[in-house]
Design a protein around this motif. Sequence first.
Motif, short mmCIF file in Angstrom:
data_model
loop_
_atom_site.label_atom_id
_atom_site.label_comp_id
_atom_site.label_asym_id
_atom_site.label_seq_id
_atom_site.Cartn_x
_atom_site.Cartn_y
_atom_site.Cartn_z
N ARG A 1 0.42 -1.28 0.23
CA ARG A 1 -0.04 0.19 -0.09
C ARG A 1 0.87 0.98 -0.50
O ARG A 1 0.78 2.00 0.95
N PRO A 2 1.49 1.69 -0.83
CA PRO A 2 2.33 2.94 -0.82
C PRO A 2 1.93 3.97 -1.40
O PRO A 2 2.71 5.01 -1.37
N SER A 3 0.88 3.87 -2.10
CA SER A 3 0.42 4.93 -2.55
C SER A 3 -0.47 6.33 -0.89
O SER A 3 -0.86 5.40 -0.51
N LYS A 4 0.15 7.43 -0.87
CA LYS A 4 -0.11 8.41 -0.02
C LYS A 4 -1.93 8.49 -0.98
O LYS A 4 -3.02 9.32 0.29
N TRP A 5 -2.86 8.28 -1.50
CA TRP A 5 -3.65 8.64 -2.14
C TRP A 5 -4.77 7.01 -1.72
O TRP A 5 -6.00 7.22 -1.81
N THR A 6 -3.89 5.99 -0.77
CA THR A 6 -4.89 4.87 -1.16
C THR A 6 -6.34 5.06 -0.60
O THR A 6 -7.14 5.01 -0.37
N LEU A 7 -6.41 5.23 1.20
CA LEU A 7 -6.81 5.69 1.39
C LEU A 7 -8.32 6.99 1.45
O LEU A 7 -9.59 6.68 2.07
N VAL A 8 -7.04 8.54 0.66
CA VAL A 8 -7.99 9.16 0.16
C VAL A 8 -9.05 8.81 -1.45
O VAL A 8 -10.28 8.94 -0.84
N VAL A 9 -8.87 7.59 -1.88
CA VAL A 9 -9.66 6.79 -3.09
C VAL A 9 -10.50 6.16 -1.88
O VAL A 9 -11.67 6.70 -2.39
N ILE A 10 -10.44 5.11 -1.44
CA ILE A 10 -11.31 4.75 -0.75
C ILE A 10 -12.12 5.32 -0.28
O ILE A 10 -13.31 4.96 0.34
N VAL A 11 -11.89 6.69 0.40
CA VAL A 11 -13.04 7.60 1.04
C VAL A 11 -13.64 8.02 0.50
O VAL A 11 -14.95 8.01 0.53
N GLN A 12 -13.33 7.84 -0.69
CA GLN A 12 -13.92 8.29 -1.76
C GLN A 12 -15.47 8.26 -2.39
O GLN A 12 -15.94 8.56 -2.89
N LEU A 13 -15.02 7.14 -2.72
CA LEU A 13 -15.72 6.00 -3.29
C LEU A 13 -16.83 6.05 -1.95
O LEU A 13 -17.45 4.58 -1.93
N ARG A 14 -16.60 6.36 -1.00
CA ARG A 14 -18.15 5.29 -0.28
C ARG A 14 -19.05 5.54 -0.66
O ARG A 14 -19.94 5.03 -0.10
N SER A 15 -19.21 6.42 -0.80
CA SER A 15 -20.76 6.96 -1.45
C SER A 15 -20.84 6.20 -2.37
O SER A 15 -22.97 6.50 -3.18
N GLY A 16 -20.04 5.67 -3.16
CA GLY A 16 -20.96 4.94 -3.54
C GLY A 16 -20.30 5.23 -5.51
O GLY A 16 -18.52 5.54 -5.43
N THR A 17 -21.13 4.94 -6.61
CA THR A 17 -20.01 4.33 -8.04
C THR A 17 -19.08 5.84 -8.74
O THR A 17 -20.40 6.99 -7.80
N MET A 18 -17.79 6.21 -8.61
CA MET A 18 -17.73 7.11 -9.51
C MET A 18 -16.76 7.08 -11.23
O MET A 18 -16.44 6.03 -10.35
N ARG A 19 -16.44 8.27 -11.61
CA ARG A 19 -16.38 8.38 -12.69
C ARG A 19 -14.72 8.56 -12.38
O ARG A 19 -14.29 8.85 -11.77
N PHE A 20 -13.27 8.49 -13.31
CA PHE A 20 -12.00 8.82 -12.49
C PHE A 20 -12.05 10.22 -12.84
O PHE A 20 -11.26 10.81 -12.08
N ASN A 21 -12.44 10.90 -13.89
CA ASN A 21 -12.34 12.75 -13.50
C ASN A 21 -13.32 12.80 -12.12
O ASN A 21 -13.28 14.25 -11.67
N GLU A 22 -14.45 12.20 -11.58
CA GLU A 22 -14.67 12.91 -10.72
C GLU A 22 -14.36 12.37 -9.22
O GLU A 22 -14.05 13.30 -8.69
N LEU A 23 -13.87 11.31 -9.34
CA LEU A 23 -12.95 11.02 -8.35
C LEU A 23 -11.32 11.96 -8.05
O LEU A 23 -10.91 13.19 -7.06
N ARG A 24 -10.57 12.24 -9.49
CA ARG A 24 -9.90 13.16 -9.40
C ARG A 24 -10.25 14.71 -9.03
O ARG A 24 -9.67 15.35 -8.67
N ARG A 25 -11.26 15.01 -10.09
CA ARG A 25 -11.82 16.65 -9.65
C ARG A 25 -12.32 16.07 -7.31
O ARG A 25 -11.96 17.29 -6.56
N ASN A 26 -12.70 15.54 -7.10
CA ASN A 26 -13.22 15.17 -5.57
C ASN A 26 -11.85 15.50 -4.99
O ASN A 26 -11.81 15.67 -3.61
N MET A 27 -10.70 14.63 -5.18
CA MET A 27 -10.01 14.54 -4.42
C MET A 27 -9.04 15.91 -4.61
O MET A 27 -7.29 16.15 -3.49
N GLY A 28 -8.89 16.36 -5.73
CA GLY A 28 -8.14 18.57 -5.40
C GLY A 28 -7.24 17.62 -5.44
O GLY A 28 -6.59 17.65 -4.40
N GLY A 29 -5.78 18.25 -6.33
CA GLY A 29 -3.99 17.97 -6.66
C GLY A 29 -3.62 16.82 -6.40
O GLY A 29 -2.55 16.55 -6.92
N VAL A 30 -4.08 15.07 -6.96
CA VAL A 30 -3.84 14.30 -7.08
C VAL A 30 -3.25 14.09 -8.47
O VAL A 30 -4.34 15.11 -9.36
#
Length: 122
Positions: A18-47
Motif C-alpha cells: 500500500r505505498p500510495s499516499k492516495w490509497t485511503l483518500v480513494v477508498i474514502v471518496q468511494l464511500r458514497s458509491g460508484t464514481m468515474r475517474f474524473n469525478e474522483l480526481r476532481r473531488n480529491m483535488g491535487g492528485v
Amino acid sequence: MSISGAEAEASHELLVIRPSKWTLVVIVQLRSGTMRFNELRRNMGGVPQKSLSQTLRELERDGYITRTAYATIPPRVEYDLTELGRELLALADDWHSFAQRNRRAVEQARRLFDAVDERPAY
C-alpha cells in the motif's frame, strides 16, 4: 498455533503493498458509491492523474475496488468499492478517529522532539 515463515512473509507482503499516499483518500471518496475517474480526481483535488491511475490499478489488483468499463463513445469507466474495500473503509474511519483524538498529543510530541538540540544517532 505458530505462523510459518512463508505465512509471516505473506502477511508482511500485504502490509507493504500500500505505498500510495492516495490509497485511503480513494477508498474514502468511494464511500458514497460508484464514481468515474474524473469525478474522483476532481473531488480529491491535487492528485496527479498518473498517481490516481496507479492507485486505482493497485486497489483493483488487490480486490478493494471494481472497475467497470462501458463500450460507449467516449468510453465510460466507473469505480466502486468491493466488500473488502468497505472493510478497508472502516479501518480508514478508525484511523481518522484515532488521528483526531490524538492530534494534540502528536503536536506536543513533535514540539518536544524538535526542541531538543542534540539527539543520539539512530
